[in-house]
Write a protein that holds these residues in place. Structure first.
Motif, PDB file in Angstrom:
ATOM      1  N   ILE A  85      11.595  37.717  -1.375  1.00 32.03           N
ATOM      2  CA  ILE A  85      12.001  37.236  -2.695  1.00 32.03           C
ATOM      3  C   ILE A  85      12.657  35.859  -2.613  1.00 32.03           C
ATOM      4  O   ILE A  85      12.670  35.100  -3.595  1.00 32.03           O
ATOM      5  CB  ILE A  85      12.961  38.245  -3.359  1.00 32.03           C
ATOM      6  CG1 ILE A  85      13.106  37.965  -4.857  1.00 32.03           C
ATOM      7  CG2 ILE A  85      14.333  38.219  -2.688  1.00 32.03           C
ATOM      8  CD1 ILE A  85      13.920  39.011  -5.590  1.00 32.03           C
ATOM      9  N   SER A  86      13.176  35.502  -1.445  1.00 34.13           N
ATOM     10  CA  SER A  86      13.811  34.185  -1.323  1.00 34.13           C
ATOM     11  C   SER A  86      12.819  33.054  -1.558  1.00 34.13           C
ATOM     12  O   SER A  86      13.201  31.974  -2.011  1.00 34.13           O
ATOM     13  CB  SER A  86      14.452  34.033   0.058  1.00 34.13           C
ATOM     14  OG  SER A  86      13.483  34.088   1.087  1.00 34.13           O
ATOM     15  N   THR A 101      16.327  26.798   4.783  1.00 29.08           N
ATOM     16  CA  THR A 101      16.835  28.110   5.178  1.00 29.08           C
ATOM     17  C   THR A 101      16.385  29.218   4.230  1.00 29.08           C
ATOM     18  O   THR A 101      16.277  30.379   4.649  1.00 29.08           O
ATOM     19  CB  THR A 101      18.373  28.096   5.277  1.00 29.08           C
ATOM     20  OG1 THR A 101      18.938  27.535   4.082  1.00 29.08           O
ATOM     21  CG2 THR A 101      18.820  27.267   6.464  1.00 29.08           C
ATOM     22  N   MET A 102      16.113  28.902   2.975  1.00 26.47           N
ATOM     23  CA  MET A 102      15.576  29.927   2.063  1.00 26.47           C
ATOM     24  C   MET A 102      14.193  30.386   2.514  1.00 26.47           C
ATOM     25  O   MET A 102      13.871  31.580   2.495  1.00 26.47           O
ATOM     26  CB  MET A 102      15.518  29.384   0.633  1.00 26.47           C
ATOM     27  CG  MET A 102      16.864  29.244  -0.053  1.00 26.47           C
ATOM     28  SD  MET A 102      17.645  30.831  -0.494  1.00 26.47           S
ATOM     29  CE  MET A 102      16.649  31.313  -1.912  1.00 26.47           C
ATOM     30  N   ILE A 108      22.791  29.364   3.569  1.00 29.32           N
ATOM     31  CA  ILE A 108      22.515  29.578   2.145  1.00 29.32           C
ATOM     32  C   ILE A 108      23.805  29.755   1.359  1.00 29.32           C
ATOM     33  O   ILE A 108      24.017  29.134   0.313  1.00 29.32           O
ATOM     34  CB  ILE A 108      21.588  30.796   1.950  1.00 29.32           C
ATOM     35  CG1 ILE A 108      20.194  30.485   2.501  1.00 29.32           C
ATOM     36  CG2 ILE A 108      21.502  31.192   0.475  1.00 29.32           C
ATOM     37  CD1 ILE A 108      19.302  31.712   2.624  1.00 29.32           C
ATOM     38  N   MET A 109      24.699  30.615   1.855  1.00 29.96           N
ATOM     39  CA  MET A 109      25.942  30.873   1.134  1.00 29.96           C
ATOM     40  C   MET A 109      26.817  29.633   1.084  1.00 29.96           C
ATOM     41  O   MET A 109      27.420  29.317   0.041  1.00 29.96           O
ATOM     42  CB  MET A 109      26.704  32.025   1.803  1.00 29.96           C
ATOM     43  CG  MET A 109      27.837  32.569   0.958  1.00 29.96           C
ATOM     44  SD  MET A 109      27.187  33.373  -0.528  1.00 29.96           S
ATOM     45  CE  MET A 109      28.699  33.740  -1.407  1.00 29.96           C
ATOM     46  N   THR A 110      26.881  28.893   2.195  1.00 25.64           N
ATOM     47  CA  THR A 110      27.697  27.686   2.237  1.00 25.64           C
ATOM     48  C   THR A 110      27.182  26.644   1.256  1.00 25.64           C
ATOM     49  O   THR A 110      27.951  26.043   0.493  1.00 25.64           O
ATOM     50  CB  THR A 110      27.716  27.104   3.668  1.00 25.64           C
ATOM     51  OG1 THR A 110      28.293  28.065   4.554  1.00 25.64           O
ATOM     52  CG2 THR A 110      28.523  25.820   3.723  1.00 25.64           C
ATOM     53  N   VAL A 111      25.864  26.419   1.251  1.00 28.62           N
ATOM     54  CA  VAL A 111      25.298  25.387   0.375  1.00 28.62           C
ATOM     55  C   VAL A 111      25.390  25.796  -1.090  1.00 28.62           C
ATOM     56  O   VAL A 111      25.746  24.982  -1.953  1.00 28.62           O
ATOM     57  CB  VAL A 111      23.832  25.085   0.755  1.00 28.62           C
ATOM     58  CG1 VAL A 111      23.253  24.041  -0.203  1.00 28.62           C
ATOM     59  CG2 VAL A 111      23.745  24.570   2.176  1.00 28.62           C
ATOM     60  N   CYS A 112      25.067  27.041  -1.402  1.00 29.99           N
ATOM     61  CA  CYS A 112      25.109  27.474  -2.807  1.00 29.99           C
ATOM     62  C   CYS A 112      26.519  27.333  -3.382  1.00 29.99           C
ATOM     63  O   CYS A 112      26.701  26.835  -4.497  1.00 29.99           O
ATOM     64  CB  CYS A 112      24.632  28.922  -2.934  1.00 29.99           C
ATOM     65  SG  CYS A 112      22.841  29.137  -2.795  1.00 29.99           S
ATOM     66  N   THR A 113      27.523  27.754  -2.610  1.00 30.49           N
ATOM     67  CA  THR A 113      28.902  27.632  -3.086  1.00 30.49           C
ATOM     68  C   THR A 113      29.313  26.168  -3.211  1.00 30.49           C
ATOM     69  O   THR A 113      29.947  25.766  -4.189  1.00 30.49           O
ATOM     70  CB  THR A 113      29.864  28.361  -2.129  1.00 30.49           C
ATOM     71  OG1 THR A 113      29.464  29.732  -2.029  1.00 30.49           O
ATOM     72  CG2 THR A 113      31.289  28.298  -2.642  1.00 30.49           C
ATOM     73  N   LEU A 169      18.818  35.835  13.291  1.00 31.88           N
ATOM     74  CA  LEU A 169      18.250  34.697  12.550  1.00 31.88           C
ATOM     75  C   LEU A 169      18.542  34.818  11.052  1.00 31.88           C
ATOM     76  O   LEU A 169      18.806  33.811  10.383  1.00 31.88           O
ATOM     77  CB  LEU A 169      16.741  34.614  12.795  1.00 31.88           C
ATOM     78  CG  LEU A 169      16.315  34.349  14.243  1.00 31.88           C
ATOM     79  CD1 LEU A 169      14.786  34.302  14.329  1.00 31.88           C
ATOM     80  CD2 LEU A 169      16.920  33.051  14.750  1.00 31.88           C
ATOM     81  N   VAL A 170      18.489  36.036  10.544  1.00 34.92           N
ATOM     82  CA  VAL A 170      18.842  36.257   9.133  1.00 34.92           C
ATOM     83  C   VAL A 170      20.275  35.808   8.882  1.00 34.92           C
ATOM     84  O   VAL A 170      20.573  35.130   7.882  1.00 34.92           O
ATOM     85  CB  VAL A 170      18.662  37.747   8.751  1.00 34.92           C
ATOM     86  CG1 VAL A 170      19.366  38.064   7.428  1.00 34.92           C
ATOM     87  CG2 VAL A 170      17.184  38.086   8.635  1.00 34.92           C
TER      88      VAL A 170
END
Length: 407
Positions: A184-185, A93-94, A127-132, A119-120
């Protein structure tokens, strides 16, 4: 739900350090990038698409759609995280985020741009779910976990300020240009490939017992999710409304220096609140949550009852400090106690709840402003609601704590 330590959890596991923390904090900034980067070029977009039917509604949705999509898709991302793993979903997803995010840099059709923003939002939900989830997975010790969850608030808050300034600077070259920043991702995803790993648990972690089907622990979290929806709403009230409050005191809408300065001071106060959590996180949630909501209430009531720019600045600082303390407090309250195998889906539902509150903020504030006749009064009403929620949560948690001790 019964829990035990699985053989996997008993094995030797890698210890996360500053590099992993930095990468996960950087990844957490992607949803912020999606929501604020292009706000400075919205007037240009409105002018460019002025001839498109419904443009006055569709153009602002370029900013709003990702938050709604996050609220819808984060629970599904949580299910995938628990069933298929964390790292693979994050890396995919990144890279997808870079493709979808930069698409408007070369698109000219408004509908196509809106689709790319959907899509973003899907990518941001994952991304937010996995990072947290990985922050909670990697940093088991309460002190380190609280440190990085607090820094998540600090980092995303400061990133919002930077991204707004960057979007404004790049927007001078035209509305297409800021969208290239989404690439940047990729620069963050590449080191993630080598520095992150799929966690298997830890002896200090809790696990679902062998043979027990993993389910979302609704009985334990549904009230917490409702509180988080309100927390997402109260968190974003001043982020969205501060500039309108300032203009309401007589400051010209074109005086972006004063408007930007007030927004920057409030943003800094939010960051300081997040930093405070790294030290205050050891306090029980029966103290943290009422304190955070209470500070929001005091600040918003100051805005209501103290007229003029001074009241708005003082009130925004107090309320924003409370918001900075609130975000990690809510997150640890909902996510930290979960078993390893259910953590992704719980994090997904929390993310959905918080971003649903964000999406509802302009809608609810528009209604409150219309009913009360003044935006400052509407903000004050939210402050009263925050005080009530804080007191109710504190009382319920203290009663539950007494009941468990007596049992």
């Amino acid at each position: 739900m019964s829990s035990t330590t699985t053989p996997e959890a008993s094995s030797t596991t890698r210890r996360a350090g500053a590099l992993q923390g930095i990468l996960l904090l950087a990844g957490s900034c992607m949803p912020v990038l999606g929501s604020v980067l292009i706000t400075p070029v919205l007037p240009q977009l409105s002018e460019h698409f002025a001839g498109v039917p419904g443009a006055e509604v569709l153009v602002p949705m370029i900013v709003a759609i990702p938050a709604l999509v996050i609220a819808i898709f984060a629970p599904f991302a949580g299910q995938i995280v628990d069933r298929l793993g964390r790292k693979t979903l994050l890396i995919i997803t990144m890279f997808a985020y870079a493709l979808a995010g930069t698409a408007p840099a070369w698109l000219e059709d408004l509908n196509a741009i809106l689709f790319s923003r959907v899509l973003v939002g899907v990518c941001e939900a994952a991304i937010m779910t996995v990072c947290t989830t990985l922050i909670v997975d990697y940093f088991h010790e309460p002190k380190r976990r609280n440190k990085y969850l607090g820094l998540q608030t600090v980092t995303t808050t400061l990133a919002a300020t930077v991204f707004i300034a960057l979007g404004g600077a790049l927007g001078v070259s035209g509305w297409h240009t800021p969208f290239w920043v989404y690439a940047i991702s990729i620069a963050i995803a590449v080191p993630m490939i080598f520095a992150l790993w799929e966690p298997k648990g830890d002896p200090t972690d809790t696990h679902v017992a062998q043979g027990v089907k993993v389910r979302t622990p609704w009985r334990r979290i549904w009230v917490r999710l409702l509180v988080s929806v309100f927390g997402g709403f109260s968190f974003y009230v001043l982020i969205i409304e501060a500039s309108y409050l300032v203009v309401g005191t007589g400051v010209a809408a074109t005086d972006t220096g004063i408007i930007g300065a007030v927004a920057a001071v409030a943003s800094l106060a939010t960051a300081i609140g997040g930093i405070s959590f790294t030290r205050m996180g050891k306090l029980p949630h029966s103290v943290l949550l009422p304190l955070a909501f209470g500070l929001q209430a005091v600040g918003m009531l100051v805005i209501w009852f103290v007229p003029g720019l001074v009241g708005i600045i003082v009130g925004a600082i107090i309320a924003s400090y409370g918001s900075g303390l609130l975000l990690p407090s809510l997150l640890t309250w909902v996510v930290a106690p979960t078993a390893f195998e259910e953590r992704g889906r719980v994090t997904g539902w929390w993310t959905a709840a918080f971003y649903l509150g964000q999406f509802l903020t302009p809608i609810l504030m528009g209604i409150l402003g219309g009913v009360t006749g003044a935006l400052a009064i509407g903000v004050g009403v939210v402050g009263v609601a925050a005080a009530i929620v804080g007191l109710a949560v504190g009382a319920a948690l203290r009663a539950r704590s007494r009941a468990s001790v007596e049992a």
